[in-house]
Design an enzyme around this catalytic site. Structure first.
Site, mmCIF file in Angstrom:
data_model
loop_
_atom_site.group_PDB
_atom_site.id
_atom_site.type_symbol
_atom_site.label_atom_id
_atom_site.label_comp_id
_atom_site.label_asym_id
_atom_site.label_seq_id
_atom_site.Cartn_x
_atom_site.Cartn_y
_atom_site.Cartn_z
ATOM 1 N N ASP A 193 1.305 0.214 0.742
ATOM 2 C CA ASP A 193 1.770 1.081 -0.329
ATOM 3 C C ASP A 193 0.502 1.765 -0.687
ATOM 4 O OD1 ASP A 193 2.936 2.185 -2.226
ATOM 5 O OD2 ASP A 193 4.013 0.628 -3.205
ATOM 6 N N ASP A 194 0.502 3.011 -0.582
ATOM 7 C CA ASP A 194 -0.772 3.851 -1.182
ATOM 8 C C ASP A 194 -2.086 3.729 -0.297
ATOM 9 O OD1 ASP A 194 0.835 4.932 -3.174
ATOM 10 O OD2 ASP A 194 -0.447 4.053 -4.957
ATOM 11 N N ASP A 218 2.381 4.103 3.546
ATOM 12 C CA ASP A 218 3.325 5.375 3.327
ATOM 13 C C ASP A 218 2.787 6.457 3.130
ATOM 14 O OD1 ASP A 218 2.489 4.346 0.729
ATOM 15 O OD2 ASP A 218 4.522 4.063 -0.020
ATOM 16 N N CYS A 228 5.698 8.027 -2.402
ATOM 17 C CA CYS A 228 6.333 6.643 -1.866
ATOM 18 C C CYS A 228 7.701 6.798 -1.508
ATOM 19 C CB CYS A 228 6.400 5.547 -3.056
ATOM 20 S SG CYS A 228 4.933 5.214 -3.643
#
Ligand SMILES: *[C@@H]1O[C@H](CO)[C@@H](O)[C@H](O)[C@H]1NC(C)=O
Ligand SMILES: *[C@@H]1O[C@H](CO)[C@@H](O)[C@H](O)[C@H]1NC(C)=O
Ligand SMILES: *[C@@H]1O[C@H](CO)[C@@H](O)[C@H](O)[C@H]1NC(C)=O
Ligand SMILES: *[C@@H]1O[C@H](CO)[C@@H](O)[C@H](O)[C@H]1NC(C)=O
Ligand SMILES: *[C@@H]1O[C@H](CO)[C@@H](O)[C@H](O)[C@H]1NC(C)=O
Ligand SMILES: *[C@@H]1O[C@H](CO)[C@@H](O)[C@H](O)[C@H]1NC(C)=O
Ligand SMILES: *[C@@H]1O[C@H](CO)[C@@H](O)[C@H](O)[C@H]1NC(C)=O
Ligand SMILES: *[C@@H]1O[C@H](CO)[C@@H](O)[C@H](O)[C@H]1NC(C)=O
Ligand SMILES: *[C@@H]1O[C@H](CO)[C@@H](O)[C@H](O)[C@H]1NC(C)=O
Ligand SMILES: *[C@@H]1O[C@H](CO)[C@@H](O)[C@H](O)[C@H]1NC(C)=O
Length: 517
Positions: A45-46, A315, A81
């Site tokens: 994530d990120d 993502d 996201c």
């Protein structure tokens, strides 16, 4: 399949009948075929790739990338996201799945999403191919909320469902475990989410039926805020600072409205804040590195490693100080839209770095290709990149161009300045530098085949245009829109060939035709 069914999915009766019918079909069709390969997707994530985001992943790189391929041109089609994850699940551009932002009103895990795009997402097709499917970790930012069907909503196609309610957290969170609420506190041994995902995935591997292939999607919270490291990693990288090269601390003076607002040079407190974020992001990734090691070791112990494709990606990217924006994503620049992507698996020669552009919307089609699904019967915008990774298994060509789309968060605003969490500007990061606004809404065409360029147009009061030559200007310091000249001809020719059916870029093309560069 029976094993997976017994583990308590809702509508088990209906599914068993469907599974039996499919099984019957498959026995008729494939008595001679080998079992399709297993697939594991690890989705962080990120996690950026441009600012060195893969550096902490030493074991993961040795076990996946070195044993297979690194894609040096992997992109998300949207740098936020929920829209990006929706693109991964559906294989579609945002203008086709219609998830615009991280809110319910923007279709993030909304009832419309559940009725429409989610019912045609790749796990549904994998399940029809008798894959045993496992989900662990963050799903969509609004998942599990009351208005989004609560924890009882288990998306179709998943046999084992262990999904986080809401956005990334490391402690003090709730999971939906096959539709039932499971609350977690903040004991490292019992609750650290990245580790819990590993433990649950290993259990799934032990309990699965060896007769059928499996698909696992592991979606740890790292390196998303609140950047909570495991205790053993809290002091790692203590002297690390965000990279100071490229567009770090540069003014965005020839760029769109939002990029002209930040203070330049940045204040010291912004720099301290982003350096701290940078360090802590890397610390959380050390637990992801452990996750990869444990999963690979388990697959080896089970003698499944050689028949398993393992994909590792994120993502979207991230920035820490680029163009004087302290921390976030949501911009059209390479640091936010490029993602790490490495893959190992059957037919993939080790130690390769491939330049073919590959997108997050290609993951779904690639999984389905591996699973033996006829891709012409699936409605996705992406395309399988199995031909690029494993030319001995498939032939195919890579794409000449792709789109990047983003809808800015925030409502219409009375105040153009940067009111603390005020209307219009949804993000007000350290020293109140705005990171997003409703008019940070854009569509881009990016090419890497033949020429390395990007054309973007904004839906703002200026219809602002940015054009970059990434060959001469990899850090996107100079917007060449006003330069014109015949150098831009190939890009213009490409834009004029794009079909109007590509919804969101209609307006973009109209403007190009009316105001040639
Ligand atoms: C949400 O998705 C539905 C279809 O799934 C669509 O009709 C609606 O316009 C979308 N909402 C937004 C804000 O795009
Ligand atoms: C978890 O919640 C408890 C109770 O509210 C709180 O005391 C604790 O500080 C929280 N832990 C973390 C890591 O946020
Ligand atoms: C995961 O399993 C390991 C080994 O059994 C254990 O030490 C650890 O505490 C577990 N972690 C979580 C969060 O369940
Ligand atoms: C900011 O940091 C720089 C370099 O560390 C230092 O020279 C400068 O004095 C600091 N400025 C303020 C206002 O503290
Ligand atoms: C990959 O290449 C490096 C350097 O050329 C070499 O040392 C290594 O053994 C290779 N690894 C594999 C798995 O082929
Ligand atoms: C795949 O589907 C298309 C469209 O239904 C069909 O024409 C084609 O024959 C199918 N290919 C295979 C290999 O089954
Ligand atoms: C790829 O195309 C070549 C030339 O047309 C053909 O000889 C080869 O068998 C094809 N490979 C696969 C895996 O289909
Ligand atoms: C998300 O998109 C919807 C639909 O356009 C909009 O109503 C909502 O305000 C957006 N959310 C944010 C935080 O901007
Ligand atoms: C973007 O929105 C802000 C806040 O309402 C406004 O002040 C600014 O003029 C807008 N910029 C453009 C180019 O539309
Ligand atoms: C981009 O830059 C390269 C290297 O300077 C140059 O050769 C090329 O002509 C430029 N392309 C365009 C379209 O400006």
């Amino acid at each position: 399949m029976a094993g997976a069914e017994a583990r308590g999915r809702p509508k088990a009766g209906y599914r068993s009948v469907a599974a039996l019918l499919l099984l019957f079909n498959c026995v008729i069709r494939c008595t001679e075929c080998a079992k399709p390969s297993n697939i594991v997707l690890i989705l962080t994530d990120d996690q950026d790739v441009v600012l060195g985001g893969m550096t902490p992943l030493k074991k993961a790189k040795a076990l996946i990338g070195d044993a297979g391929v690194y894609f040096s041109n992997a992109y998300t089609v949207t740098p936020l996201c929920c829209p990006s994850r929706s693109s991964i699940l559906t294989g579609k551009y945002p203008h086709n799945h219609e998830v615009r932002n991280n809110s319910l009103a923007g279709n993030c895990s909304s009832p419309a999403w559940q009725k429409g795009p989610e019912a045609l997402a790749f796990p549904v097709y994998l399940s029809k191919q008798l894959y045993q499917t496992f989900y662990g970790g963050k799903y969509l930012n609004q998942y599990g909320k009351k208005e989004a069907g609560d924890v009882g909503h288990v998306p179709p196609g998943w046999d084992q469902w262990h999904a986080l309610v809401g956005n990334s957290q490391y402690y003090n969170y709730t999971l939906s475990v096959n539709g039932k609420e499971e609350k977690h506190g903040d004991s490292y041994e019992k609750d650290y989410l990245t580790d819990l995902i590993v433990n649950k995935s290993l259990r799934f591997l032990d309990e699965r039926s060896p007769q059928h292939p499996f698909f696992m999607m592991l979606s740890p919270p790292a390196p998303h805020s609140p950047w909570t490291a495991a205790p053993q990693y809290e002091n790692s990288f203590v002297n690390m600072k965000a990279p100071r090269d490229g567009s770090f601390n540069k003014p965005g003076k020839d760029k769109h409205w939002l990029l002209r607002q930040p203070l330049n040079p940045m204040s010291n407190s912004s720099i301290d804040f982003l350096d701290n974020a940078f360090r802590r992001r890397w610390q959380t990734l050390l637990s992801v590195d452990d996750l990869v090691e444990k999963v690979v070791k388990k697959l080896e112990d089970l003698k499944e490693l050689d028949n398993t494709y393992i994909f590792y990606t994120s993502d979207h990217g991230y920035h820490t100080g680029q163009f004087s924006l302290p921390i976030d994503k949501r911009q059209l620049y390479e640091f936010d839209i490029r993602v790490p992507l490495m893959v190992r698996g059957p037919g993939i020669k080790p130690n390769q770095t491939l330049q073919a552009p590959v997108l997050n919307i290609d993951l779904g089609p690639t999984f389905l290709d591996i699973a033996g699904v006829n891709l012409s019967e699936v409605n996705m915008d992406g395309q399988s990149f199995l031909p690029q990774m494993a030319p001995s298994l498939r032939n195919g060509t890579s794409r000449p161009y792709f789109l990047v789309e983003y809808t800015g968060e925030g409502h219409s605003a009375p105040d153009p300045a940067c009111p603390k969490l005020g209307p219009g500007l949804s993000q007000c990061f350290p020293n109140c530098v705005c990171e997003d606004a409703f008019n940070n809404t854009y569509a881009c065409v990016r090419t890497l085949t033949g020429y390395n360029m990007q054309y973007c147009e904004f839906a703002d009061s200026e219809s602002f245009v940015e054009v970059y030559n990434l060959t001469s200007d990899p850090h996107q310091l100079e917007n060449i829109v006003k330069k014109g000249g015949q150098d831009l001809d190939p890009l213009l020719r490409l834009l004029s060939t794009l079909s109007g059916s590509e919804g969101c870029i209609d307006r973009l093309l109209l403007n190009v035709n009316q105001n040639p560069l």
